[in-house]
Motif scaffolding. Structure first.
Motif, PDB file in Angstrom:
ATOM      1  N   GLY A   1      44.766  45.016  43.345  1.00 13.34           N
ATOM      2  CA  GLY A   1      45.859  45.804  44.736  1.00 13.34           C
ATOM      3  C   GLY A   1      46.608  44.494  45.256  1.00 13.34           C
TER       4      GLY A   1
ATOM      5  N   GLY B   1      47.003  48.568  41.418  1.00  3.59           N
ATOM      6  CA  GLY B   1      48.117  48.904  42.729  1.00  3.59           C
ATOM      7  C   GLY B   1      49.032  50.127  43.073  1.00  3.59           C
TER       8      GLY B   1
ATOM      9  N   ASN C   1      43.512  54.422  44.065  1.00  3.22           N
ATOM     10  CA  ASN C   1      42.963  54.180  45.932  1.00  3.22           C
ATOM     11  C   ASN C   1      44.319  55.292  45.411  1.00  3.22           C
ATOM     12  OD1 ASN C   1      42.918  52.028  46.509  1.00  3.22           O
ATOM     13  ND2 ASN C   1      45.455  50.824  46.439  1.00  3.22           N
TER      14      ASN C   1
ATOM     15  N   CYS D   1      48.169  45.788  48.675  1.00  2.00           N
ATOM     16  CA  CYS D   1      47.288  47.037  49.005  1.00  2.00           C
ATOM     17  C   CYS D   1      46.118  46.688  49.757  1.00  2.00           C
ATOM     18  CB  CYS D   1      46.608  47.914  47.727  1.00  2.00           C
ATOM     19  SG  CYS D   1      47.974  48.362  46.672  1.00  2.00           S
TER      20      CYS D   1
ATOM     21  N   THR E   1      43.314  45.704  49.584  1.00  2.09           N
ATOM     22  CA  THR E   1      42.284  46.559  49.006  1.00  2.09           C
ATOM     23  C   THR E   1      40.916  45.862  48.620  1.00  2.09           C
ATOM     24  OG1 THR E   1      42.771  46.484  46.638  1.00  2.09           O
ATOM     25  CG2 THR E   1      42.570  48.435  48.019  1.00  2.09           C
TER      26      THR E   1
END
Ligand SMILES: Cc1ncc(COP(=O)(O)O)c(C=O)c1O
Length: 416
Positions: free
Chosen positions: A126, A152, A178, A279, A281
């Motif tokens: 991400g 991503g 995601n 992202c 993450t």
């Protein structure tokens, strides 16, 4: 990482009850998702496929890569980035990442040779690749940019969505991503003619379902058509995406703010290419040595990027052992058309990447973490860092009970 709940169950149940499980002529979920996701990305086209691996291969077929071409890829990515290159008959050239754990633009430029046709920046974990630098290099050398945005989904580089910046972008919607539909993927792009080729690569019969056109000639490809169940689930998942990403960005910021005072001790967050846009993450830290990183993850269970197996080139047998195809006559490593490509990989390949990966620790965020969860993570990072940098003994580290997180798989679900 994904969240799923009753809305997904209801959407899938509706498709099954309707009996309209086929995307062409019967159902409308895939069409609706493709339209919505293209708009979300800011692209003209999005073509759903059965997986991210297939999407990558379809993207490469779409832009015309094949035997005789070299494609630059990073040393750290899921092996499908490399195998997709081989499935189209081209040769992957592996280059270093930098401390962002994404492809190093300087390494890309240094690796360009007479057969180099494309580069694949991968938004790994991400995190954003340095897309401005990569696009400039690509423009200077006439390279095609295929963004691997499989990890991503929902992230951006300086406000532009991952997968929409290069000439073509590939996404995965598998279990670890995601947004998920169990398995799934797709290709984002703007060029109408390339989009036709991508759709043919995803479904060689696509011209039959959607109407023949004289503008493009169908060719043989493997079937990887999306189902309406996939489309229905993704339509719900898309509604959740921005909220999840915002929550992870907020947690990442809180963690980075919370551990900032530990900078004096020597704890260093990994550099990021597009802070606040990716992202989020993972929160990554770059340790001075692999030993320090190992010690840290033993005290506070977290993940060393270099210890995630399939994500590092040393695990890619198909590449390193030259087994590029199921049939020897179709093996890109021995094809006459690839005689001028660089088809061997030295033992010393990307030593710098291995060093960085073994020094990089990833602490996962989660959109459902409470403020208390985040505070506990900050506390534990502090405790482990104090041990690693010699301020505390291991016995003195008072760790809080944080649920151990496997960076590959999150099992927390919304209550149905
Ligand atoms: C960076 C990257 N590229 C490609 C893929 C392939 O996606 P899939 O597993 O959906 O085939 C993945 C999946 O994990 C990935 O992480």
């Amino acid at each position: 990482m994904y969240l799923a709940g009753q809305e997904e169950i209801d959407a899938i149940a509706r498709v099954i009850s309707s009996g309209a499980l086929f995307r062409y002529g019967v159902g409308g979920e895939c069409d609706r998702f493709e339209e919505r996701y293209a708009r979300y990305l800011g692209c003209r086209h999005f073509a759903l496929a059965a997986s991210g691996s297939n999407a990558l291969a379809a993207a490469m077929i779409g832009v015309g890569l094949g035997p005789g071409d070299e494609v630059i890829i990073p040393a750290h990515t899921y092996m499908a980035t490399a195998t997709a290159v081989l499935t189209v008959g081209a040769i992957p050239v592996i280059v270093d990442i930098d401390e962002t754990v994404t492809i190093d633009p300087a390494a890309v430029e240094a690796a360009i040779g007479p057969r180099t046709k494309a580069v694949v920046p991968v938004h790994m974990w991400g995190a954003a690749c340095n897309m401005d630098a990569i696009m400039k290099i690509a423009e200077r050398h006439g390279l095609i940019v295929i963004e691997d945005a499989c990890q991503g989904v929902g992230g951006s580089y300086e406000g532009r969505k991952f997968g929409s910046i290069g000439h073509v972008g590939a996404f995965s919607f598998n279990y670890y991503k995601n947004m998920t539909s169990g398995e799934g993927g797709g290709v984002a792009l703007n060029d109408d003619a390339v989009a036709e080729r991508v759709r043919c690569a995803i479904d060689p019969c696509h011209f039959y379902w959607q109407g023949r056109s004289d503008a493009s000639q169908p060719f043989a490809g493997n079937g990887a058509r999306a189902s309406e169940i996939m489309g229905a689930m993704l339509n719900v998942q898309l509604d959740r995406l921005d909220g999840m990403i915002e929550a992870m960005r907020a947690e990442k910021k809180a963690i980075l703010d919370g551990v900032a005072p530990l900078g004096n001790l020597g704890l260093r967050p990994a550099p990021v290419n597009s802070p606040g846009h990716d992202c989020a993450t993972q929160v990554m830290f770059t340790f001075p040595s692999a030993e320090a990183a190992s010690r840290f993850v033993k005290i506070f269970p977290s993940v060393i990027a270099g210890k995630t197996g399939r994500h590092t080139f040393t695990e890619w047998d198909q590449v390193l052992k030259g087994a590029g195809a199921a049939h020897p006559a179709m093996n890109p490593y021995t094809m006459a058309a690839n005689a001028e490509c660089r088809t061997t990989y030295p033992d010393s390949l990307c030593a710098r990447s291995l060093d960085i990966l073994n020094r990089t620790v990833m602490v996962a965020t989660h959109p459902l973490h409470s403020r208390q969860d985040t505070d506990d993570i900050i506390h534990n990072i502090g405790a482990a860092a104090r041990v690693v940098f010699g301020e505390l003994s291991e016995a003195e580290a008072d760790l809080r009970n944080v649920k151990a997180v496997d960076a590959q798989k999150f099992d927390m679900k919304l209550e149905a």
